[in-house]
Design a protein around this motif. Structure first.
Motif, PDB file in Angstrom:
ATOM      1  N   LEU A  64     100.879  57.519   8.310  1.00 47.35           N
ATOM      2  CA  LEU A  64     100.569  56.173   8.768  1.00 47.35           C
ATOM      3  C   LEU A  64      99.354  55.697   7.976  1.00 47.35           C
ATOM      4  O   LEU A  64      98.232  56.123   8.217  1.00 47.35           O
ATOM      5  CB  LEU A  64     100.263  56.198  10.261  1.00 47.35           C
ATOM      6  CG  LEU A  64     100.254  54.869  10.997  1.00 47.35           C
ATOM      7  CD1 LEU A  64     101.591  54.171  10.857  1.00 47.35           C
ATOM      8  CD2 LEU A  64      99.954  55.093  12.472  1.00 47.35           C
ATOM      9  N   HIS A  79      97.667  49.229   5.737  1.00 44.33           N
ATOM     10  CA  HIS A  79      98.600  48.243   5.188  1.00 44.33           C
ATOM     11  C   HIS A  79      98.052  47.691   3.879  1.00 44.33           C
ATOM     12  O   HIS A  79      96.906  47.277   3.788  1.00 44.33           O
ATOM     13  CB  HIS A  79      98.769  47.127   6.226  1.00 44.33           C
ATOM     14  CG  HIS A  79      99.631  45.994   5.772  1.00 44.33           C
ATOM     15  ND1 HIS A  79     100.989  46.034   5.847  1.00 44.33           N
ATOM     16  CD2 HIS A  79      99.308  44.782   5.254  1.00 44.33           C
ATOM     17  CE1 HIS A  79     101.485  44.881   5.409  1.00 44.33           C
ATOM     18  NE2 HIS A  79     100.484  44.125   5.047  1.00 44.33           N
ATOM     19  N   ARG A 120      94.250  54.661  14.705  1.00 44.89           N
ATOM     20  CA  ARG A 120      94.830  55.359  13.565  1.00 44.89           C
ATOM     21  C   ARG A 120      94.837  56.855  13.842  1.00 44.89           C
ATOM     22  O   ARG A 120      93.810  57.437  14.174  1.00 44.89           O
ATOM     23  CB  ARG A 120      94.010  55.047  12.314  1.00 44.89           C
ATOM     24  CG  ARG A 120      94.781  55.243  11.014  1.00 44.89           C
ATOM     25  CD  ARG A 120      93.987  54.682   9.843  1.00 44.89           C
ATOM     26  NE  ARG A 120      93.780  53.250   9.980  1.00 44.89           N
ATOM     27  CZ  ARG A 120      92.635  52.636   9.683  1.00 44.89           C
ATOM     28  NH1 ARG A 120      91.599  53.311   9.261  1.00 44.89           N
ATOM     29  NH2 ARG A 120      92.542  51.332   9.824  1.00 44.89           N
ATOM     30  N   GLY A 177     102.505  50.273   9.865  1.00 43.19           N
ATOM     31  CA  GLY A 177     102.884  51.443   9.089  1.00 43.19           C
ATOM     32  C   GLY A 177     104.348  51.484   8.718  1.00 43.19           C
ATOM     33  O   GLY A 177     104.781  52.393   8.001  1.00 43.19           O
TER      34      GLY A 177
END
Length: 563
Positions: free
Chosen positions: A6, A9, A39, A384
């Protein structure tokens, strides 16, 4: 193949900031990002149980995390941690469970279910949930395919786990009533196991954590392998979605089965980690569910499309004034049902999402930051995630907003593969971290996803392609039709024709011919329903997907009665 991490962006300079689509790469990227609080850790040695334990309130011994809707039994956050670690210690030291062993879990929803899930994961064993609706033969096939070495089963289901010649050692989830001298149960082990003696974490993010068997909507069920990293990403996304949706203080209702990826992700892992309270129902019954909403102050109901459709047409006088949100996933809610629900409950937010077992139940969701008018599909890509829409008509090229094709997904929750099935894995995971979903979709100009139909379920009529979901939506608009499914029926002249299975309301005298005419008045001639059969219930998976294969087996011309 492991799912990509993940990551933060990154926007390409050619990417459309409105839809997230990049014409150069043909890839849609999520319009949403995870902040530092949500996160997931990058530590490759982290396991899913340790991650969830790290997020539970450390000393919360009064607030319930799980509440039985019938008995009122409560587990606090402290109870959940202590019980799971105590059971993990007992399973390791007394039962001999070791990392990599496969545990079959066969039980309806209970407040103990999340405890058992976390305990098995904490030992480093692989969890393999099974449906209590399965027959002994189906349970045996799943246990043998997964290589299970231990079963943990509800008392009423234990005969299935130990039967059909598997010889599988079976531990009861709880003491069977009236049998005080029986073997110890998992519930008792939670009391006499020592949480300080729980084994140290022995699995990492790349190791398989659970094997979930797909519902087999278009073929035989396959074992979907999700890793600890997949589960960690799922928990992170659920915590993020709960926060951006403004769900602080929400009380959730759990009737979606926890053996399904949707129920497990929400109730056994994500919601405890998000600090939410869940009211647990053993099985779904509409009246009992709505009474639980009023009695326990439920504000948020993760549901499935048939429940939304039933509520839209219900005449029940339940007090749902405290309900804030109803969320659905896996299958799309029909437009008529969604509109009817919003008219009937205008104060309740209906949020649709999309996912499948192979994507860990995640892919898109409608969050507060992307509130939109009715009819905007099943939400936008979760943080993600990336997507491609691959159109056969365009030579297998990826198409932009408005274009229709097969959805390919890439993200942190995508499965490792199918257990013991390299051919199916290679077909579903063609490379580069992509998952072929088999769903026909399109994105709009704002990055909202619309599911058109399953590619394998398209009806080929004289060269035309007919989408069953379109006809199902027309059928469900009829006031006397409670549920419906459309499947292909073999035809010598046309190749295939649409056939409808219909559930009428109890007081209705609706005829087959009236249904055929009702649909014919609203669709092109090649889309007309040619055959109708009445049925008491439409077979569906726990996530609400119609089990078309079961209906197609019924609709072979050789076994259908003459009209």
């Amino acid at each position: 193949m492991d799912a990509p991490p993940l990551v933060e962006h990154l926007k390409h300079e050619e990417e459309d900031t409105r839809s997230g689509f990049c014409p150069r790469s043909g890839i849609y990227r999520s319009l949403h990002r995870l902040g530092p609080r949500h996160r997931p850790p990058s530590d490759p040695a982290l396991d899913a149980a340790s991650f969830v334990f790290s997020l539970l309130p450390p000393h919360d011994s009064t607030r319930p995390v799980l509440l039985d809707s019938t008995t009122g039994r409560r587990l606090t956050f402290s109870d959940l941690r202590r019980s799971a670690l105590s059971l993990a210690a007992a399973l390791h030291h007394a039962v001999g469970l070791r990392p990599g062993d496969v545990v079959l879990l066969l039980s309806p929803n209970t407040v103990l279910y999340p405890v058992i899930v976390l305990a098995v994961l904490a030992v480093g064993a692989v969890l393999c949930p099974a449906s209590p609706l399965h027959t002994p033969a189906e349970v045996a096939r799943q246990a043998l395919d997964a290589g299970a070495t231990l079963a943990i089963a509800a008392p009423e289901e234990a005969h299935k786990a130990a039967g059909a010649g598997t010889g599988l050692p079976t531990l009861l989830t709880e003491r069977e009533p009236g049998d005080p001298d029986g073997p110890p149960s998992a519930e008792e082990m939670m009391e006499w196991g020592d949480p300080l003696e729980a084994p140290p974490p022995a699995r990492g993010q790349s190791d398989v954590a659970v094997v979930l068997y797909s519902s087999g909507t278009t073929g035989a069920p396959k074992g979907v392998m999700l890793t600890h990293g997949n589960l960690i990403a799922i928990v992170s996304l659920l915590r993020w979605s709960a926060e951006v949706s403004g769900s602080d203080g929400d009380v959730y209702l759990a009737f979606v089965p926890m053996y399904h990826v949707y129920g497990m992700a929400f109730f056994a892992l994500g919601l405890p980690a998000a600090g939410a309270t869940t009211v647990v129902m053993r099985r779904f019954e509409m009246g009992a569910a709505m009474e639980a909403v009023a009695r326990h102050g439920v504000t948020n109901v993760p549901a499935v499309p048939p429940v939304v459709a039933a509520l839209a047409k219900s005449s029940g006088g339940w007090d749902l004034s405290g309900l804030r949100r109803v969320a659905t996933g896996a299958a799309a809610v029909g437009a008529e049902a969604a509109s009817g629900f919003r008219r009937r409950y205008p104060w309740v937010e209906l949020r649709e999402g999309y996912g499948l077992t192979e994507s860990g139940g995640a892919a898109t969701f409608s969050v507060a930051a992307s509130r939109r008018p009715e009819g905007r599909g099943v939400g936008q890509l979760l943080p993600g995630f990336e997507a491609r829409v691959v159109a056969a008509e365009a030579g297998g090229m990826a198409v932009g907003p408005g274009g229709i094709g097969e959805l390919w997904l890439r993200g942190p929750t995508v499965m490792k593969g199918y257990l013991g099935d390299e051919a199916a894995t290679a077909e579903a995971l063609p490379g580069g971290g992509w998952l072929r979903t088999g769903d026909l979709v399109r994105f709009d100009e704002d990055g909202f996803l619309f599911v058109v139909d399953r590619i394998k379920e398209l009806i080929k009529h004289k060269g035309y392609q007919v989408t069953p979901s379109e006809l199902e939506a027309v059928l469900l608009a009829h006031p006397h039709i409670l549920d419906a499914a459309v499947v292909p029926l073999e035809d010598e002249e046309a190749g295939e024709v649409p056939m409808a299975y219909v559930v009428r309301s109890p007081e209705s005298h609706l005829t087959r011919e009236e249904i055929i005419q009702f649909v014919a008045a609203q669709v092109a001639p090649y889309k007309k329903i040619r055959r109708v059969a009445f049925i008491s219930t439409i077979p569906r998976s726990p996530a609400g997907k119609i089990l078309k294969k079961q209906l197609m087996d019924k609709s072979h011309p050789a076994i259908l009665p003459k009209l």
